[in-house]
Scaffold this motif. Structure first.
Motif, PDB file in Angstrom:
ATOM      1  N   GLU A 143       0.833  -1.210   0.000  1.00  0.00           N
ATOM      2  CA  GLU A 143       0.000   0.000   0.000  1.00  0.00           C
ATOM      3  C   GLU A 143       0.863   1.254   0.000  1.00  0.00           C
ATOM      4  OE1 GLU A 143      -3.517   2.068   2.727  1.00  0.00           O
ATOM      5  OE2 GLU A 143      -2.708   0.070   3.232  1.00  0.00           O
ATOM      6  N   ASN A 186       1.168   4.163  -3.059  1.00  0.00           N
ATOM      7  CA  ASN A 186       0.950   5.586  -2.773  1.00  0.00           C
ATOM      8  C   ASN A 186       2.242   6.388  -2.811  1.00  0.00           C
ATOM      9  OD1 ASN A 186      -1.783   5.048  -2.350  1.00  0.00           O
ATOM     10  ND2 ASN A 186      -1.469   4.673  -0.137  1.00  0.00           N
ATOM     11  N   SER A 232       4.687   6.476  -0.790  1.00  0.00           N
ATOM     12  CA  SER A 232       4.867   7.093   0.519  1.00  0.00           C
ATOM     13  C   SER A 232       6.340   7.010   0.939  1.00  0.00           C
ATOM     14  CB  SER A 232       3.976   6.402   1.554  1.00  0.00           C
ATOM     15  OG  SER A 232       4.234   6.930   2.835  1.00  0.00           O
TER      16      SER A 232
END
Length: 377
Positions: free
Chosen positions: A155, A159, A161
């Motif tokens: 995830e 994204n 991140s």
């Protein structure tokens, strides 16, 4: 001229006499006895002590020494009497405190006393099935946490991140991952603890068949606890023993069985110590382990000695008496049989490992071959 010579001699003897007299005064303190007694009818002066009397004090090897003055004797004690004996301290008989089986109440106290009475009886379950269930449960928990961590990483990768490339994050961004790692650490420590404990229990030795049978017979005959709580003894494949199995081999078990079968007062006097006799007043017999080990070691030493002397004797006579081609063939057969017997003794009578047995057999065969090669017909 003669008078001056006599005067000079008297002066010399007087000098020596003074030194000897001083030594005679110290003699009672050295020997612990009174001064040398004087002979009746003589007068003792310090000016008429010769060198021989002085030597009698310095060399106390003879009982009687003649002094320089005629008729004088000094009695010097022998050298052994000069040595002071060291007083021996009185020996103290330490009382022996042994827990007897008959003194323990029937139940778990009596069963615990029996299991502790001999190191061969320290049999317990390792609960291998429960270990496997716990490990499988913790392993599955670790699997779920691993999957959760993988999902979190994917995830964050989608994204883009910064959580995957740095740990310098704000509390709200780093909070979920830190909580997950904390849970993983707790589960992993629990899993590792169970895993290492299971490995330790797996390394324990399995009990000998005779030891297991002895404990089972005691529980079956005495019935120290109720039926449901003594069924653990039926799990033979799950048993472990706390006893180290270094030298406890087939020979030890055979000797113990033979001693129990031929038990008499002579065997009890030879193989039972004072402490082992106090462990039970019933039909149970306890032998001293150190005495059995000494007997086993002596027996093995005698067997090894025979395995060295007998083949050498046979080979020597075959080479010197026969000296034919058939004799050499018989020598090879003696080498093979002797090496096989030596290997069998190591395997059955000791706990030697395979590589140790192989190395010892090779060295034994090499000794016989060297002897055979050096013996000339």
């Amino acid at each position: 001229m003669n008078n001056s010579t006599n005067d000079l001699k008297v002066m010399e003897e007087g000098e020596v006499g003074k030194e000897c007299a001083q030594t005679l005064e110290l003699l009672p303190s050295l020997t612990g006895k009174t001064a040398v007694p004087e002979i009746a009818g003589t007068t003792r002066t310090s000016s008429f002590v010769s060198k021989s009397e002085k030597n009698a004090i310095i060399e106390p090897t003879k009982d009687v020494k003649r002094c320089g003055v005629k008729g004088w004797f000094t009695f010097v004690p022998s050298f052994t009497k000069l040595i002071k004996r060291i007083p021996r301290r009185p020996s103290y008989n330490v009382p022996v405190n042994v827990r007897q089986l008959e003194q323990c109440p029937r139940g778990y106290p009596n069963l615990a006393a029996f299991l502790d009475s001999n190191e061969s009886f320290t049999l317990y379950r390792r609960f291998g099935y429960l270990q496997a269930r716990l490990l499988l449960d913790k392993q599955d928990e670790m699997r779920k946490l691993e999957e959760k961590l993988d999902e979190m990483d994917k995830e964050d990768e989608e994204n883009r991140s910064k959580r995957l490339i740095t740990r310098d994050l704000k509390e709200q961004d780093a909070g979920p991952r830190r909580e997950l790692f904390k849970a993983i650490e707790e589960r992993f420590c629990e899993y590792a603890h169970i895993l290492t404990t299971a490995q330790t229990l797996m390394a324990f030795n399995r009990p000998a068949a005779s030891d297991y049978q002895s404990v089972a017979n005691y529980i079956y005959n005495r019935e120290p606890v109720v039926e449901d709580e003594r069924t653990w003894i039926y799990c033979k494949e799950d048993m472990i023993t706390l006893r180290a199995g270094r030298e406890h081999a087939w020979l030890d078990t055979g000797i113990e069985r033979l001693l129990r079968f031929l038990h008499c007062q002579l065997i009890e006097w030879l193989f039972c110590s004072k402490e082992t006799k106090l462990k039970s007043r019933g039909i149970e017999v306890y032998y001293d382990r150190s005495r059995i080990n000494a007997f086993v070691n002596t027996l093995i030493a005698l067997i090894i000695l025979l395995l060295l002397v007998v083949p050498i004797y046979i080979l020597y006579h075959l080479i010197h008496d026969v000296n034919t081609g058939r004799a050499y063939a018989i020598c090879i057969g003696v080498l093979l049989v002797s090496t096989l017997a030596f290997s069998a003794v190591l395997s059955l009578f000791t706990r030697a490992r395979r590589h140790e047995t192989l190395a010892a057999a090779a060295a034994y065969c090499a000794v016989l071959v060297v002897f055979l090669g050096n013996v000339s017909p």
